[in-house]
Enzyme design. Sequence first.
Site, PDB file in Angstrom:
ATOM      1  N   GLU A 105       0.959  -1.142   0.461  1.00 54.38           N
ATOM      2  CA  GLU A 105       0.051   0.143  -0.276  1.00 54.38           C
ATOM      3  C   GLU A 105       1.345   1.294   0.174  1.00 54.38           C
ATOM      4  OE1 GLU A 105      -3.245  -0.213   3.072  1.00 54.38           O
ATOM      5  OE2 GLU A 105      -2.881   2.020   3.740  1.00 54.38           O
ATOM      6  N   ASP A 107       0.607   5.103   0.364  1.00 57.50           N
ATOM      7  CA  ASP A 107      -0.991   5.987   1.218  1.00 57.50           C
ATOM      8  C   ASP A 107      -0.913   7.557   1.387  1.00 57.50           C
ATOM      9  OD1 ASP A 107      -2.531   4.417   2.654  1.00 57.50           O
ATOM     10  OD2 ASP A 107      -1.371   4.033   4.203  1.00 57.50           O
ATOM     11  N   GLU A 109      -3.450  10.536   2.615  1.00 62.49           N
ATOM     12  CA  GLU A 109      -3.873  10.274   3.906  1.00 62.49           C
ATOM     13  C   GLU A 109      -4.078  11.591   4.270  1.00 62.49           C
ATOM     14  OE1 GLU A 109      -4.994   8.216   7.091  1.00 62.49           O
ATOM     15  OE2 GLU A 109      -4.562   6.088   6.042  1.00 62.49           O
TER      16      GLU A 109
END
Length: 292
Positions: A105, A107, A109
């Site tokens: 993953e 990411d 955010e």
Amino acid sequence: MSSSKVSMMLLMLSLASSSYLLMATSSAGDFFRDIDVTFGDQRAKIIDGGQLLTLSLDKISGSGFKSKNEYLFGRIDMQIKLVPGNAAGTVTTYYLSSEGLTHDEIDFEFLGNSTGNPYTVHTNVFSQGKGGREQQFHLWFDPTKAFHTYSILWNTHRIIFFVDNIPIRVFDNLESIGVPFPKKQPMRIYSSLWNADDWATQGGLVKTDWAQAPFTASYRNLKANACLAGSSSSSSCVSTTAEDKSWQNQALDAAGRKRLRWVQKKFMVYNYCSDRKRFPQGFPLECKRSRF
Ligand SMILES: *[C@@H]1O[C@H](CO)[C@@H](O)[C@H](O)[C@H]1NC(C)=O
């Protein structure tokens, strides 16, 4: 004209117009074509003929979407305008992820804040199910006033996070010293808007103000210059824009390294690689190797 000539002409015309359509649709992002809504029903809306997508969050639910395609390496660019005003407690995510227990993953955010306080951009890299590699930043602009471009570059050598084409983080492939690197599991693009007021804003102190709901984030110009991981055929690299394969070997040049240092010096608010309390037995291997 004979009827066979007429039908031939009609056939050629329709071929010409369908290939024109194909070119036209593959030259610009089209959310109808490129994504599926994953949750939130009508809270995820595709408008302007596929050019604009909005996610919203209310007291009952957030919303999210994922790409139809799976990719194995690529450069993904997305323009996002984050939730304005009092966005405390809300989290907007934008990431690449594979599936399963030992997933990879990459990411972004965006942790909302109360009015006048800065968003925090949280980044992380998981390889083979293991993350814990957080770096967080504030931004040098207000991300709620206009669209800005957030990019993930993922090639066999490194992962680079960009904001408006300025590198904010590099995660090198350090398999040679035993750090797993995402390179085998195809990933989809995901995004969501949800409530995380138990932890997101100032450590969970500032709660979501539901009187401001629904909260809305907007997306446009999703571009995937990436290698398609088709289940049937072998990997093939495609571009939704003009042919551009430079990402496959992209690294930071001197100017890029200088900008990265500027961001990391002025805007980084957390780096796992300098959190001594968290790693009393010593930092993870990649921290010793990467200067950034
Ligand atoms: C919110 O604002 C505070 C105060 O400026 C800051 O410390 C924090 O990093 C900001 N972001 C979040 C998500 O709390």
